[in-house]
Design a protein around this motif. Structure first.
Motif, short mmCIF file in Angstrom:
data_model
loop_
_atom_site.label_atom_id
_atom_site.label_comp_id
_atom_site.label_asym_id
_atom_site.label_seq_id
_atom_site.Cartn_x
_atom_site.Cartn_y
_atom_site.Cartn_z
N LYS A 13 -6.99 46.05 65.81
CA LYS A 13 -7.80 44.87 66.14
C LYS A 13 -9.28 45.21 66.30
CE LYS A 13 -5.64 43.65 69.92
NZ LYS A 13 -4.56 44.66 70.01
N THR A 14 -9.56 46.27 67.04
CA THR A 14 -10.96 46.60 67.31
C THR A 14 -11.68 47.06 66.05
OG1 THR A 14 -10.44 47.20 69.59
CG2 THR A 14 -12.50 48.03 68.70
N THR A 15 -11.01 47.85 65.23
CA THR A 15 -11.61 48.28 63.97
C THR A 15 -11.96 47.09 63.10
OG1 THR A 15 -10.39 50.37 64.01
CG2 THR A 15 -11.24 49.65 61.89
N ILE A 67 -12.95 56.45 59.60
CA ILE A 67 -13.27 55.27 60.42
C ILE A 67 -12.32 55.13 61.61
CG2 ILE A 67 -14.22 54.06 58.42
CD1 ILE A 67 -11.67 52.25 58.56
N LYS A 68 -11.51 56.14 61.86
CA LYS A 68 -10.64 56.08 63.03
C LYS A 68 -11.49 56.16 64.29
CE LYS A 68 -6.09 57.60 61.55
NZ LYS A 68 -4.99 58.58 61.78
N ILE A 69 -11.16 55.31 65.26
CA ILE A 69 -11.91 55.25 66.51
C ILE A 69 -11.17 56.07 67.56
CG2 ILE A 69 -12.84 53.77 68.32
CD1 ILE A 69 -12.84 51.50 66.26
N PRO A 70 -11.79 57.12 68.09
CA PRO A 70 -11.13 57.86 69.17
C PRO A 70 -11.00 57.00 70.40
CG PRO A 70 -13.41 58.56 68.95
CD PRO A 70 -13.14 57.61 67.81
N SER A 71 -10.03 57.31 71.24
CA SER A 71 -9.82 56.49 72.44
C SER A 71 -9.90 57.33 73.69
CB SER A 71 -8.45 55.80 72.39
OG SER A 71 -7.42 56.77 72.40
N PHE A 86 -12.75 32.33 65.35
CA PHE A 86 -11.39 32.83 65.20
C PHE A 86 -11.13 33.92 66.22
CE2 PHE A 86 -14.21 34.86 62.15
CZ PHE A 86 -14.01 36.22 62.35
N LEU A 87 -9.85 34.15 66.48
CA LEU A 87 -9.39 35.18 67.41
C LEU A 87 -8.62 36.22 66.61
CD1 LEU A 87 -7.86 34.65 70.92
CD2 LEU A 87 -6.73 36.18 69.31
N ILE A 88 -9.02 37.48 66.74
CA ILE A 88 -8.34 38.59 66.06
C ILE A 88 -7.20 39.08 66.95
CG2 ILE A 88 -8.57 40.94 65.17
CD1 ILE A 88 -10.09 39.04 63.47
N SER A 89 -5.97 39.01 66.45
CA SER A 89 -4.84 39.47 67.23
C SER A 89 -3.90 40.29 66.37
CB SER A 89 -4.10 38.30 67.88
OG SER A 89 -3.18 38.75 68.85
N ILE A 114 -16.32 35.26 67.47
CA ILE A 114 -15.15 36.10 67.25
C ILE A 114 -14.61 36.52 68.61
CG2 ILE A 114 -14.25 38.20 66.20
CD1 ILE A 114 -16.61 38.21 64.31
N ILE A 115 -13.33 36.32 68.81
CA ILE A 115 -12.66 36.78 70.03
C ILE A 115 -11.70 37.89 69.65
CG2 ILE A 115 -11.29 36.13 72.03
CD1 ILE A 115 -11.98 33.18 71.40
N GLU A 116 -11.87 39.07 70.23
CA GLU A 116 -10.86 40.11 70.01
C GLU A 116 -9.77 39.96 71.06
OE1 GLU A 116 -9.86 44.81 70.30
OE2 GLU A 116 -11.98 44.28 70.24
N GLY A 117 -8.54 39.88 70.62
CA GLY A 117 -7.43 39.72 71.53
C GLY A 117 -7.10 40.99 72.28
#
Length: 434
Positions: free
Chosen positions: A16-18, A181-185, A5-8, A85-88
């Motif tokens: 999406k990344t989380t 669980i927030k991901i810093p950028s 599946f592709l996550i979009s 798994i594909i991350e969009g």
């Protein structure tokens, strides 16, 4: 059974990344082998997706690679996995030109169903027309399910679930807001420098409470009939090989996995660290990949022996390809965001600065010697030329428009902000250094 599946999502910054990181870990906990892919040219997300899956994550980019190579990469690397798994990238239909090169185009190309991540903090049943639009906009795209983000209560989720059922999209659960669980950028990519494993585990634990992995697998499973694609034409190892030295440390990390795999079929590949090594290894070609030299300016500047060794190599006619951060390092200095200037190699008559940040990004095409080589440009630094170096080739963006970026050539050194892809077997290095 195989699962894919592709996550979009409707847009960037939807989660999406989380979701991808959490699902990777939850599926691995069930004993499934997971292969993860990333749509687009991004290096940073790919690095951490691969760390979570404990195997290299692979970029899939139609613009840079072409459809045939994307298909080959996907089937080759997913052949030994139970789940692919594909991350969009960005929103589902966002491409370089309309939906060209988008996550949707990759899903169609690979016949992979899409799982939508839909932020619903301030929505209820009104998500129905949103989902309806994504489901029906292009009938070739299969929306197999939806995970709602920023949903704190079961009663809220019930409204959203009703909406999904009514438009024929399977609701797979929801994700309550959780600050831990927030991901810093950093820039447009992830920043996970400490406690990576701790964060991924926390995300998985959080998702496990409200997202149904069982229903996800039910929606995305198929009989084990994946296409057996040969990569032989890329994997044939040449006999009499030259040596290529690849910069690789915390400051220079932006390399595509399959680029390096391809180098290994053509060259003896050795790695070195501009941060820690005193001298450049013996090599016929040097590859200075991009990365984050601006985060390690003091250490790079203080390593005088490496700067001198690299400078001598360039002055004596050594062959070298430098991309983005590598270009910056070869100049006279780099100025950080606070305005402090650090001495670098000094081979190129230019300086770069992050004091006046200016985002430049986009796909690029190098027209050189009647051939086209694809890649992308992404940086915040600016360049000041003291003596304008020679430039070669002609660089355009995805729409064929001229761009300001140059491909500099001084002696046998070729440098630019462009990140190249050659994992599809093109002859870029041979052409540049023949």
């Amino acid at each position: 059974m195989k699962y894919q599946f592709l996550i979009s999502a409707p847009s960037s910054n939807a989660g999406k990344t989380t979701v991808t990181l959490g699902l990777i870990r939850l599926l691995m906990k069930q004993g499934l082998r997971v292969q993860v892919f990333k749509c687009g040219p991004d290096y940073i997300d790919t690095k951490f997706l691969g760390q979570a899956a404990q195997r290299p994550a692979i970029n899939l980019d139609i613009f840079m690679m072409g459809k045939d190579h994307v298909r080959e990469l996907y089937h080759h690397y997913s052949a030994t996995a139970d789940v692919s798994i594909i991350e969009g990238v960005m929103g589902l239909f966002d491409g370089a030109n309309r939906m060209e090169g988008s996550s949707a185009e990759i899903a169609i190309l690979l016949n992979v169903p899409v799982i939508m991540v839909l932020p619903a903090k301030a929505s209820a049943y009104s998500v129905a027309p949103v989902l309806y639009g994504f489901k029906n906009f292009n009938p070739s795209v299969t929306i197999a399910g939806v995970i709602f983000n920023h949903v704190n209560t079961l009663s809220h989720y019930n409204f959203l679930s009703d909406a999904a059922h009514d438009v024929g999209v399977a609701p797979l659960g929801y994700i309550p807001v959780q600050e831990t669980i927030k991901i810093p950028s950093r820039h447009l990519g992830l920043q996970l420098e400490r406690n990576d494993e701790e964060l991924v585990s926390a995300i998985a634990t959080h998702l496990e409470k409200t997202v149904s992995v069982e229903n996800l697998l039910r929606a995305t499973g198929q009989n084990n009939s994946k296409e057996n694609v040969s990569m032989q034409r890329y994997n044939q190892v040449q006999d009499a090989r030259l040596t290529i030295a690849v910069a690789h440390d915390e400051a220079f990390t932006f390399t595509y996995h399959h680029n390096i795999e391809t180098l290994c079929t053509k060259y003896n590949v050795v790695f070195f660290s501009p941060l820690r090594d005193a001298v450049l290894p013996q090599a016929d070609i040097v590859y200075l990949a991009g990365g984050y030299p601006e985060l390690f300016l003091r250490k790079l500047s203080d390593n005088v022996l490496m700067r001198e060794s690299l400078g001598r190599y360039c002055q004596e006619g050594g062959k070298l390809l430098a991309e983005c951060g590598g270009l910056m390092y070869l100049g006279k200095s780099i100025m950080d965001a606070a305005g402090e200037e650090y001495t670098t190699v000094g081979f190129l008559d230019l300086k770069t600065s992050l004091a006046d940040r200016a985002l430049t990004l986009g796909y690029r095409m190098l027209h050189y010697n009647d051939k086209v080589y694809c890649g992308h440009e992404f940086h915040y630094s600016t360049v000041k030329e003291e003596t304008i170096p020679d430039s070669i080739g002609h660089i355009r963006n995805a729409k064929g428009e001229d761009v300001r970026m140059k491909l500099y050539r001084k002696k046998n050194v070729v440098a630019s902000y462009m990140h190249f892809y050659w994992g599809n077997g093109n002859d870029l290095l041979e052409t540049l250094f023949s």
